[in-house]
Design an enzyme around this catalytic site. Structure first.
Site, PDB file in Angstrom:
ATOM      1  N   TRP A  31      27.363   2.093  36.280  1.00 28.48           N
ATOM      2  CA  TRP A  31      26.331   2.540  37.231  1.00 28.48           C
ATOM      3  C   TRP A  31      24.959   1.959  36.940  1.00 28.48           C
ATOM      4  O   TRP A  31      24.537   1.911  35.786  1.00 28.48           O
ATOM      5  CB  TRP A  31      26.225   4.064  37.157  1.00 28.48           C
ATOM      6  CG  TRP A  31      25.027   4.597  37.893  1.00 28.48           C
ATOM      7  CD1 TRP A  31      23.764   4.745  37.400  1.00 28.48           C
ATOM      8  CD2 TRP A  31      24.970   5.024  39.264  1.00 28.48           C
ATOM      9  NE1 TRP A  31      22.923   5.238  38.379  1.00 28.48           N
ATOM     10  CE2 TRP A  31      23.644   5.420  39.529  1.00 28.48           C
ATOM     11  CE3 TRP A  31      25.935   5.102  40.283  1.00 28.48           C
ATOM     12  CZ2 TRP A  31      23.239   5.901  40.775  1.00 28.48           C
ATOM     13  CZ3 TRP A  31      25.519   5.584  41.535  1.00 28.48           C
ATOM     14  CH2 TRP A  31      24.195   5.976  41.767  1.00 28.48           C
ATOM     15  N   ASN A  33      20.763   2.356  38.874  1.00 29.62           N
ATOM     16  CA  ASN A  33      19.891   2.654  40.026  1.00 29.62           C
ATOM     17  C   ASN A  33      18.560   1.929  39.880  1.00 29.62           C
ATOM     18  O   ASN A  33      18.575   0.697  39.782  1.00 29.62           O
ATOM     19  CB  ASN A  33      19.814   4.148  40.355  1.00 29.62           C
ATOM     20  CG  ASN A  33      19.446   5.092  39.258  1.00 29.62           C
ATOM     21  OD1 ASN A  33      20.238   5.363  38.371  1.00 29.62           O
ATOM     22  ND2 ASN A  33      18.253   5.641  39.276  1.00 29.62           N
ATOM     23  N   ASP A  34      17.455   2.622  39.876  1.00 34.79           N
ATOM     24  CA  ASP A  34      16.131   1.989  40.042  1.00 34.79           C
ATOM     25  C   ASP A  34      15.852   0.766  39.159  1.00 34.79           C
ATOM     26  O   ASP A  34      16.179   0.783  37.976  1.00 34.79           O
ATOM     27  CB  ASP A  34      15.012   2.969  39.655  1.00 34.79           C
ATOM     28  CG  ASP A  34      15.150   4.332  40.260  1.00 34.79           C
ATOM     29  OD1 ASP A  34      16.067   4.545  41.053  1.00 34.79           O
ATOM     30  OD2 ASP A  34      14.321   5.192  39.911  1.00 34.79           O
ATOM     31  N   TRP A  58      26.230   8.148  38.137  1.00 37.73           N
ATOM     32  CA  TRP A  58      24.967   8.455  37.453  1.00 37.73           C
ATOM     33  C   TRP A  58      25.229   9.431  36.311  1.00 37.73           C
ATOM     34  O   TRP A  58      26.090  10.307  36.428  1.00 37.73           O
ATOM     35  CB  TRP A  58      23.988   9.063  38.474  1.00 37.73           C
ATOM     36  CG  TRP A  58      22.611   9.262  37.937  1.00 37.73           C
ATOM     37  CD1 TRP A  58      21.602   8.343  37.929  1.00 37.73           C
ATOM     38  CD2 TRP A  58      22.084  10.456  37.347  1.00 37.73           C
ATOM     39  NE1 TRP A  58      20.489   8.891  37.353  1.00 37.73           N
ATOM     40  CE2 TRP A  58      20.755  10.182  36.990  1.00 37.73           C
ATOM     41  CE3 TRP A  58      22.602  11.721  37.065  1.00 37.73           C
ATOM     42  CZ2 TRP A  58      19.922  11.130  36.386  1.00 37.73           C
ATOM     43  CZ3 TRP A  58      21.780  12.661  36.460  1.00 37.73           C
ATOM     44  CH2 TRP A  58      20.459  12.368  36.127  1.00 37.73           C
ATOM     45  N   SER A  94      13.010   6.448  34.868  1.00 40.55           N
ATOM     46  CA  SER A  94      12.294   5.245  35.308  1.00 40.55           C
ATOM     47  C   SER A  94      10.892   5.127  34.737  1.00 40.55           C
ATOM     48  O   SER A  94      10.254   6.119  34.391  1.00 40.55           O
ATOM     49  CB  SER A  94      12.219   5.216  36.832  1.00 40.55           C
ATOM     50  OG  SER A  94      13.493   4.900  37.327  1.00 40.55           O
ATOM     51  N   ARG A 157       7.439  12.331  36.690  1.00 40.12           N
ATOM     52  CA  ARG A 157       8.190  11.163  36.180  1.00 40.12           C
ATOM     53  C   ARG A 157       7.751   9.835  36.792  1.00 40.12           C
ATOM     54  O   ARG A 157       6.970   9.776  37.709  1.00 40.12           O
ATOM     55  CB  ARG A 157       9.680  11.377  36.433  1.00 40.12           C
ATOM     56  CG  ARG A 157      10.089  11.605  37.876  1.00 40.12           C
ATOM     57  CD  ARG A 157      11.613  11.762  37.987  1.00 40.12           C
ATOM     58  NE  ARG A 157      12.031  12.092  39.322  1.00 40.12           N
ATOM     59  CZ  ARG A 157      12.171  13.338  39.789  1.00 40.12           C
ATOM     60  NH1 ARG A 157      11.884  14.380  39.018  1.00 40.12           N
ATOM     61  NH2 ARG A 157      12.577  13.539  41.030  1.00 40.12           N
ATOM     62  N   ASP A 158       8.365   8.775  36.246  1.00 42.29           N
ATOM     63  CA  ASP A 158       8.278   7.407  36.755  1.00 42.29           C
ATOM     64  C   ASP A 158       6.884   6.786  36.563  1.00 42.29           C
ATOM     65  O   ASP A 158       6.236   6.351  37.528  1.00 42.29           O
ATOM     66  CB  ASP A 158       8.706   7.339  38.241  1.00 42.29           C
ATOM     67  CG  ASP A 158      10.042   8.025  38.496  1.00 42.29           C
ATOM     68  OD1 ASP A 158      10.832   8.161  37.537  1.00 42.29           O
ATOM     69  OD2 ASP A 158      10.297   8.440  39.642  1.00 42.29           O
ATOM     70  N   GLU A 212       8.694   9.930  44.301  1.00 44.93           N
ATOM     71  CA  GLU A 212       9.273   9.245  43.151  1.00 44.93           C
ATOM     72  C   GLU A 212       8.716   7.821  43.050  1.00 44.93           C
ATOM     73  O   GLU A 212       8.251   7.245  44.028  1.00 44.93           O
ATOM     74  CB  GLU A 212      10.803   9.179  43.283  1.00 44.93           C
ATOM     75  CG  GLU A 212      11.455  10.557  43.258  1.00 44.93           C
ATOM     76  CD  GLU A 212      12.978  10.502  43.097  1.00 44.93           C
ATOM     77  OE1 GLU A 212      13.493  11.167  42.197  1.00 44.93           O
ATOM     78  OE2 GLU A 212      13.633   9.796  43.872  1.00 44.93           O
ATOM     79  N   TRP A 296      20.749   7.088  47.363  1.00 51.37           N
ATOM     80  CA  TRP A 296      21.346   8.294  46.792  1.00 51.37           C
ATOM     81  C   TRP A 296      22.303   8.951  47.772  1.00 51.37           C
ATOM     82  O   TRP A 296      22.015   9.037  48.972  1.00 51.37           O
ATOM     83  CB  TRP A 296      20.252   9.315  46.404  1.00 51.37           C
ATOM     84  CG  TRP A 296      19.469   8.884  45.211  1.00 51.37           C
ATOM     85  CD1 TRP A 296      18.145   8.516  45.192  1.00 51.37           C
ATOM     86  CD2 TRP A 296      19.936   8.780  43.854  1.00 51.37           C
ATOM     87  NE1 TRP A 296      17.783   8.175  43.907  1.00 51.37           N
ATOM     88  CE2 TRP A 296      18.842   8.330  43.073  1.00 51.37           C
ATOM     89  CE3 TRP A 296      21.163   9.011  43.230  1.00 51.37           C
ATOM     90  CZ2 TRP A 296      18.950   8.121  41.699  1.00 51.37           C
ATOM     91  CZ3 TRP A 296      21.270   8.787  41.871  1.00 51.37           C
ATOM     92  CH2 TRP A 296      20.172   8.351  41.113  1.00 51.37           C
TER      93      TRP A 296
HETATM   94  C1  FRU Z   1      14.638   7.532  41.659  1.00 49.60           C
HETATM   95  C2  FRU Z   1      14.893   8.430  40.453  1.00 49.60           C
HETATM   96  C3  FRU Z   1      13.644   8.551  39.606  1.00 49.60           C
HETATM   97  C4  FRU Z   1      14.198   8.888  38.257  1.00 49.60           C
HETATM   98  C5  FRU Z   1      15.479   8.094  38.224  1.00 49.60           C
HETATM   99  C6  FRU Z   1      16.584   8.754  37.475  1.00 49.60           C
HETATM  100  O1  FRU Z   1      15.783   6.987  42.219  1.00 49.60           O
HETATM  101  O2  FRU Z   1      15.345   9.691  40.891  1.00 49.60           O
HETATM  102  O3  FRU Z   1      12.704   9.467  40.088  1.00 49.60           O
HETATM  103  O4  FRU Z   1      13.334   8.524  37.226  1.00 49.60           O
HETATM  104  O5  FRU Z   1      15.865   7.891  39.569  1.00 49.60           O
HETATM  105  O6  FRU Z   1      17.674   7.902  37.317  1.00 49.60           O
END
Ligand code: FRU
Length: 479
Positions: A31, A33-34, A58, A94, A157-158, A212, A296
């Protein structure tokens, strides 16, 4: 080699290759993602990504890592961040990267569950550093920001960090206690001690419960706040995905830390699969964006193949005169091209024209003269029923991407408005399981995953307009 790295290598042996992309960033297996930590460091481009090395779903987030000399050919590096400290026990979420005087520094969110089943958690901001750009050490000062401001929800976050004059600045995705999405701002001189400055921007109630993956940068004299709001309502052609990525254009002054918005929220891409985009400034001064090329909770058939998730092509951002962000693929991608096939030049196709090719990795450029207000249709076709259909209707000014017959039967159609005066210019990048459409030099982009099961027949153009150009290239597989 660490345990996670080995797990991915083992998983890679077992993957079904049918949808593996040919020229997009993916993990070796499992997997992702970001995109995280995009940076050009010591001349090389680095991209990190949210990664679960033990599963195609995830889970506890690690940071996967690739680097490139040219933004085209990428090389996998060992996993950069592994969760497990008390401040990032359940995930390294992230974040971003900076060059701190030669030291590659990652700034990321630690995720800690209070009760995993109930999805209650708290989040912290942390730092890891590297001298060689490959191996990272978490700093002893972590968590450098252990908790959010008093009026905040648990969404915190992020971090996106950048330097301006003598200060580092950090923005974070956040929401108020009563779940109004916003972006908050911190400042530091050493990346370790952070001072809370305040709210940079906040939803007026229409922009969701959580913002996010924020990013903030100057472009052509304006400031752009890019973020990915969760919880916006669909309105006709707008906000059709579960979550969006979009931007506000405005003006910002470092002395007052005040951002004045001068345009309303605009989605950055209008396809099905574009999220959590981040940008960086490269050594040539280009502002380059990369997004996660999935959404998502959408149907992700590659999970059955032992992998899931990819990043979009790198795209250069510029601002149009009317303050719209334009995205165009970086020039370097021409290096992917094999032989050029010039199919048509200044010709009418008298309704339709099929270009037969069973190649799966293609770039197509098509230019249509629409002064007589015609419609245009371009189909990527399978040998039987399958097709991915792009249409432009001059009278309604709508550009429509229909993937309902290429793996998105449930919710196949996305539409956006594009104002064409004379000419429609389409640049398409087709991979084994994706399509990226760039229309009229980035005035509209549409990015979607497709999941064809048939061999390809070719692509077909249907229009009674004059075709000024129709060219295609087969593209190299970089992996
Ligand atoms: C965005 C998110 C972020 C987080 C990450 C977790 O897609 O939800 O806010 O840090 O993915 O994997």
């Amino acid at each position: 080699m660490n345990q996670a790295h080995e797990a991915v290598q083992v998983a890679a042996q077992k993957m079904n290759q049918r949808y593996r992309l040919g020229y997009h960033i993916m993990a070796p297996a499992q997997w992702i993602n970001d995109p995280n930590g995009l940076i050009q460091y010591k001349g090389e481009y680095h991209a990190f990504y949210q990664h679960h090395p033990y599963d195609e779903n995830w889970g506890p987030m690690h940071w996967g890592h690739v680097k490139s000399k040219d933004l085209v050919h990428w090389e996998h590096l060992p996993i950069a961040l592994t969760p497990g400290n008390d401040y990032d026990k359940d995930g390294c979420f992230s974040g971003s990267a900076v060059d701190d005087n030669g030291q590659l520094t990652l700034i990321y969110t630690g995720h800690i569950y209070i009760d995993k089943k109930a999805d209650t958690f708290y989040q912290t901001q942390n730092i890891a550093v590297s001298q060689d750009g490959v191996n990272f050490t978490k700093v002893v000062e972590n968590a450098v920001i252990p908790k959010p401001p008093a009026d905040s929800s648990h969404h915190f976050r992020d971090p996106k960090v950048w330097k301006h004059e003598n200060h580092w600045y950090m923005i974070l995705g956040n929401s108020t206690k009563d779940l109004v999405g916003r972006v908050i701002l911190y400042r530091s001189t050493d990346l370790r001690q952070w001072e809370y400055i305040g709210v940079l921007a906040q939803s007026d109630g229409s922009l969701g419960f959580m913002w996010e993956c924020p990013d903030f940068f100057e472009l052509d004299g304006k400031h752009i706040l890019l973020f990915s709001p969760q919880g916006m309502e669909k309105q006709d052609d707008l906000y059709n995905n579960l979550f969006q990525t979009g931007y506000l254009v405005g003006d910002y002054h470092y002395d007052t830390n005040h951002f004045t918005q001068t345009s309303s929220f605009t989605e950055l891409d209008n396809g099905h699969d574009f999220y959590a985009a981040q940008t960086f400034l490269d050594e040539q001064g280009r502002r380059i964006a990369i997004g996660w090329m999935d959404m998502w909770e959408s149907n992700m058939p590659t999970k059955a193949d032992g992998w899931c998730g990819a990043l979009t092509l790198p795209r250069v951002l510029t601002l149009s005169n009317d303050h719209k962000l334009l995205m165009n693929p970086v020039e370097e991608l021409k290096a992917l091209r094999n032989a050029e096939h010039q199919i048509l030049r200044n010709r009418s196709v008298a309704t339709n024209y099929l270009v037969p090719t069973n190649e799966e990795l293609l770039e197509i450029k098509a230019v249509f003269d629409l002064r007589n207000e015609q419609a245009v249709c371009l189909k990527i076709r399978g040998i039987h029923e399958e097709e991915t259909v792009l249409t432009y209707d001059y009278t309604t000014k709508k550009l429509t991407l229909d993937c309902s017959k290429s793996g998105k039967a449930e919710d196949g159609i996305r539409t956006t408005t594009l104002h064409v005066e004379n000419e429609l210019v389409l640049q398409l990048f087709i991979d084994r399981s994706s399509i990226e459409v760039f229309a009229n030099n980035g005035h509209a982009t549409m990015t979607s995953r497709i999941y064809p099961t048939e061999e390809r027949l070719g692509f077909e153009v249907t229009t009674d307009a004059n075709v000024k150009e129709l060219t295609y290239w087969t593209l190299n597989d970089i992996w």
